[in-house]
Design a protein around this motif. Sequence first.
Motif, mmCIF file in Angstrom:
data_model
loop_
_atom_site.group_PDB
_atom_site.id
_atom_site.type_symbol
_atom_site.label_atom_id
_atom_site.label_comp_id
_atom_site.label_asym_id
_atom_site.label_seq_id
_atom_site.Cartn_x
_atom_site.Cartn_y
_atom_site.Cartn_z
ATOM 1 N N GLN A 48 -4.742 7.853 0.783
ATOM 2 C CA GLN A 48 -3.370 7.455 1.107
ATOM 3 C C GLN A 48 -3.076 7.526 2.605
ATOM 4 O OE1 GLN A 48 -0.646 9.738 -1.346
ATOM 5 N NE2 GLN A 48 -0.917 8.377 -3.089
ATOM 6 N N ILE A 51 -4.574 4.439 4.298
ATOM 7 C CA ILE A 51 -3.847 3.226 3.904
ATOM 8 C C ILE A 51 -2.503 3.149 4.610
ATOM 9 C CG2 ILE A 51 -2.689 2.069 1.975
ATOM 10 C CD1 ILE A 51 -4.911 3.170 0.146
ATOM 11 N N THR A 52 -1.776 4.275 4.635
ATOM 12 C CA THR A 52 -0.453 4.282 5.252
ATOM 13 C C THR A 52 -0.550 4.142 6.761
ATOM 14 O OG1 THR A 52 0.366 5.665 3.449
ATOM 15 C CG2 THR A 52 1.726 5.536 5.420
ATOM 16 N N LYS A 54 -2.866 2.530 8.443
ATOM 17 C CA LYS A 54 -3.168 1.114 8.721
ATOM 18 C C LYS A 54 -1.940 0.237 8.486
ATOM 19 C CE LYS A 54 -8.151 1.163 7.841
ATOM 20 N NZ LYS A 54 -9.252 0.663 6.966
ATOM 21 N N ASP A 117 -2.040 -4.264 1.014
ATOM 22 C CA ASP A 117 -2.660 -3.082 0.409
ATOM 23 C C ASP A 117 -1.652 -1.965 0.175
ATOM 24 O OD1 ASP A 117 -5.062 -4.375 0.417
ATOM 25 O OD2 ASP A 117 -5.866 -3.329 2.166
ATOM 26 N N PHE A 118 -0.708 -1.827 1.075
ATOM 27 C CA PHE A 118 0.319 -0.784 0.943
ATOM 28 C C PHE A 118 1.473 -1.256 0.076
ATOM 29 C CE2 PHE A 118 4.234 1.290 2.210
ATOM 30 C CZ PHE A 118 3.885 2.624 2.343
ATOM 31 N N ALA A 121 0.424 -1.817 -3.744
ATOM 32 C CA ALA A 121 -0.547 -0.887 -4.335
ATOM 33 C C ALA A 121 -0.196 -0.622 -5.798
ATOM 34 C CB ALA A 121 -0.550 0.421 -3.555
ATOM 35 N N ALA A 127 -0.037 4.016 -2.757
ATOM 36 C CA ALA A 127 -0.303 4.216 -1.335
ATOM 37 C C ALA A 127 0.389 5.461 -0.792
ATOM 38 C CB ALA A 127 0.140 2.988 -0.545
#
Length: 261
Positions: A48, A51-52, A54, A117-118, A121, A127
């Motif tokens: 997570q 992901i966050t 990015k 992606d975020f 999710a 995410a």
Amino acid sequence: MQRRKFVASMIAGAGVGLAMKGGEMQAQESSSMEFYQLRKYTLRTGPQQEITGKFFEHAMIPALNRLGISTVGAFKLDIGPETPTLYLLLPSTSAETLLTVDLRLAHDSKFVEAAQDFWNAPASAPAFERVETSMLSAFTGWPKLVVPKHEKRIFQLRTYENASYGAHVTKVKMFNEAEIGIFTKSGLAPVFFGSTLVGSRTPSLTYMLTFPDVATLNQNWSTFVADPAWKEISHRPEYADAKIVSNISNLYLSPLPSSQI
């Protein structure tokens, strides 16, 4: 049009309420003061955080800049009760922009593509755990965010919860009339000060300081505590912590690579 009227009524209502409690904010927005949205992203250990991070760098911050929200702060919690946690700080002279930012982002095609992606999710692999958002208005004694030099820095984020709205106004007055000046004289370099308009812990205020390192942080706080002006004002009965401050949250943060603060 209806949305604009609704947002304007929220701003005016908050402004009138604060004016009755000390005049910290007027009913109309002013270009001479800022509002802040502070977002807390509670995460779990694992993917997570990447992901966050990015999402901040490639989607959120570029999109916020396109909306005119510049100098966005992005931070990682280093010392505090809940890790991993990331923070975003959004400054603007327009409360409406901050209140409607997610609606605006949803219509930004570049953001939607970069945020996939975020933003989308699945529930089986979220995410983030939760996002808590607060809205704040700048103090009259520090009406604009100050961006520190782009060098190695740490940040201290402090929240003072107040026992009553009257106590909140008194503490803000203490900062505006004396404490901010003692801060700067002692080397406690402020980034922003804000009264909470909407958030989970009200009445309260939050401010951010910045330092080159923890050793300087400790040294400059010691200088502040020893300052005769601080000793004098802190011993005034109306400013006693036991009367006006019910709880203090003290967090140490470091900037993410994507941070503009």
